[in-house]
Design an enzyme around this catalytic site. Structure first.
Site, PDB file in Angstrom:
ATOM      1  N   HIS A  16      38.861  79.581  30.984  1.00  0.00           N
ATOM      2  CA  HIS A  16      39.197  79.177  32.602  1.00  0.00           C
ATOM      3  C   HIS A  16      37.517  78.032  32.022  1.00  0.00           C
ATOM      4  CE1 HIS A  16      36.855  79.477  36.344  1.00  0.00           C
ATOM      5  NE2 HIS A  16      38.060  78.793  36.505  1.00  0.00           N
ATOM      6  N   HIS A  58      33.690  70.694  37.749  1.00  0.00           N
ATOM      7  CA  HIS A  58      34.526  71.562  38.602  1.00  0.00           C
ATOM      8  C   HIS A  58      33.712  70.740  39.988  1.00  0.00           C
ATOM      9  CE1 HIS A  58      34.991  74.734  41.535  1.00  0.00           C
ATOM     10  NE2 HIS A  58      35.924  75.326  40.701  1.00  0.00           N
TER      11      HIS A  58
END
Length: 248
Positions: A16, A58
């Site tokens: 991730h 992100h």
């Protein structure tokens, strides 16, 4: 890509944001750390700078993961490159910078890693972000590397990516599986869902699998939970701790 890819083989463990709890997320150091941990694929978040460079980040702002502040969409690539993107995680990473997707592709190729590129558009750039990211992957992704996977929570972005690079596999990311998931996947030309593992139950997994679609879950950091999901038929888990995850 010199040939049109026909599919993508996604492994059961996906790092991730690289190896998000072992190095500053979405950096080249995080990608390299994932490789050291034995990961074969990583998930990376892609968005546009003000001057349309595809970068890995992100959030909508640089505040959390750099020494800067403000919206990514209001900063040019040169400004973003000047930021320290590692010290927030640890002094050993003070030289880390926000990477471009182009830079990440080079490192991924060196390491032999595949990638799920999750597209994070800012408001008003949904179509443009999908098109630019897909075009970059279509043109720059090495033919010798595992075929990449594009995902997004945004339908417009995924449609734009599909129109530019129809042969790159796509996945719709959702927090909870919506009632019309089948219709959305048909519209996108996709056969995969990415879902928060906390919001699914075994009956939903069976429905997705019965429809010949893949289900992958984020963000799974406990081995027992991963085993349960694998037993249900979930294809892959996204994790910050790939070394904790059991193999299928």
């Amino acid at each position: 890509m010199t040939t049109a890819p026909q599919g993508s083989t996604v492994p059961p463990i996906i790092g991730h944001r690289g190896a998000g709890c072992h190095a500053p997320e979405n950096t080249l150091a995080s990608i390299r750390r994932a490789a050291v941990l034995g990961v074969r694929w990583v998930e990376l978040d892609a968005r546009l700078s003000r001057d349309f460079e595809v970068i890995l980040l992100h959030d909508d702002t640089v505040d959390r993961t750099s020494d800067g502040s403000g919206l990514v969409a209001e900063k040019d690539w040169a400004e973003l490159q000047a930021l320290d993107a590692g010290t927030w995680y640890g002094e050993a990473f003070s030289s880390e910078r926000i990477p471009s997707l182009r830079q990440a592709i080079t490192v991924l190729a060196e390491l032999g890693l595949g990638a799920n590129v999750e597209i994070k558009p800012c408001v008003g750039r949904e179509d443009a972000t999908g098109r630019i990211v897909a075009r970059l992957l279509n043109e720059k992704w090495p033919a010798a590397s595992p075929i990449p996977l594009i995902s997004s929570f945004n339908l417009e972005t995924l449609k734009a990516a599909r129109d530019v690079a129809p042969y790159i596999p796509r996945a719709l990311a959702v927090s909870t599986i919506p009632e019309d998931w089948r219709e959305q996947l048909v519209e996108l030309g996709s056969n995969a869902l990415h879902c928060d593992h906390k919001h699914i139950y075994v009956g939903q997994v069976r429905e997705v699998l019965d429809a010949k679609c893949a289900l992958r879950c984020f963000t799974v950091n406990e081995a027992d939970r991963a085993r349960t999901l694998y037993d249900w038929g979930v294809e892959a888990v996204f994790t910050d701790y790939p070394e904790r995850m059991p193999m299928r």
